[in-house]
Scaffold this motif. Structure first.
Motif, mmCIF file in Angstrom:
data_model
loop_
_atom_site.group_PDB
_atom_site.id
_atom_site.type_symbol
_atom_site.label_atom_id
_atom_site.label_comp_id
_atom_site.label_asym_id
_atom_site.label_seq_id
_atom_site.Cartn_x
_atom_site.Cartn_y
_atom_site.Cartn_z
ATOM 1 N N THR A 38 0.690 -1.179 0.020
ATOM 2 C CA THR A 38 0.118 0.087 -0.025
ATOM 3 C C THR A 38 0.806 1.368 0.038
ATOM 4 O OG1 THR A 38 -0.157 0.181 2.314
ATOM 5 C CG2 THR A 38 -1.794 -1.158 1.350
ATOM 6 N N ASN A 39 0.487 2.436 -0.278
ATOM 7 C CA ASN A 39 1.097 3.692 -0.307
ATOM 8 C C ASN A 39 1.854 4.094 1.205
ATOM 9 O OD1 ASN A 39 0.356 3.845 -2.920
ATOM 10 N ND2 ASN A 39 -1.119 5.901 -2.524
ATOM 11 N N GLN A 40 0.820 3.516 2.183
ATOM 12 C CA GLN A 40 1.435 3.725 3.501
ATOM 13 C C GLN A 40 2.674 2.530 3.787
ATOM 14 O OE1 GLN A 40 0.907 5.992 6.033
ATOM 15 N NE2 GLN A 40 2.722 5.183 6.624
ATOM 16 N N GLN A 41 2.672 1.381 3.268
ATOM 17 C CA GLN A 41 3.830 0.447 3.406
ATOM 18 C C GLN A 41 5.085 0.848 2.817
ATOM 19 O OE1 GLN A 41 1.549 -2.830 2.012
ATOM 20 N NE2 GLN A 41 1.482 -3.764 4.160
ATOM 21 N N THR A 44 6.602 3.784 4.569
ATOM 22 C CA THR A 44 7.294 3.433 5.794
ATOM 23 C C THR A 44 8.386 2.786 5.206
ATOM 24 O OG1 THR A 44 5.307 3.133 7.100
ATOM 25 C CG2 THR A 44 7.066 1.752 7.674
ATOM 26 N N GLN A 50 3.836 9.763 3.060
ATOM 27 C CA GLN A 50 2.617 8.942 2.120
ATOM 28 C C GLN A 50 2.407 10.008 0.902
ATOM 29 O OE1 GLN A 50 -0.670 7.414 4.243
ATOM 30 N NE2 GLN A 50 -1.609 6.594 2.327
#
Length: 104
Positions: A38-41, A44, A50
């Motif tokens: 995902t974008n968040q992953q 990170t 993000q």
């Protein structure tokens, strides 16, 4: 035998010219999107915001004339950025790419 064929990259496979116009960071984001993050992953993993991931992905989609994230995943596989059967990000590759200047 099918598994071997599906997971062995084609030596003659060439990356489309459009991929050459991506920055190293955009290529890295495309690879991670292709791996299902995902974008968040991705943010990170790359230690970026993000919003920055969204910007990189937006530029990738514009440059490659893609209209969906699914098409981005498809192009990642078609160009050999992702090899079938490797669903998890290769941390060593991403870390190496980042240390070398931000991407592959």
């Amino acid at each position: 035998m099918v598994h071997h064929f599906a997971t062995t990259p084609e030596p003659h496979r060439r990356r489309p010219a459009e991929l050459a116009q991506l920055t190293s960071q955009e290529t890295t984001v495309l690879r991670l999107v292709g791996q299902g993050l995902t974008n968040q992953q991705i943010a990170t993993r790359l230690n970026i915001a993000q919003a920055t991931v969204k910007s990189h992905l937006g530029r990738v989609m514009t440059k490659l004339r893609l209209s969906s994230r699914a098409q981005a995943v498809d192009i990642a596989y078609e160009t050999g950025l992702i090899i079938p059967g490797t669903s998890h990000p290769d941390t060593a590759v991403v870390d190496r790419d980042l240390a070398a200047g931000g991407g592959p």
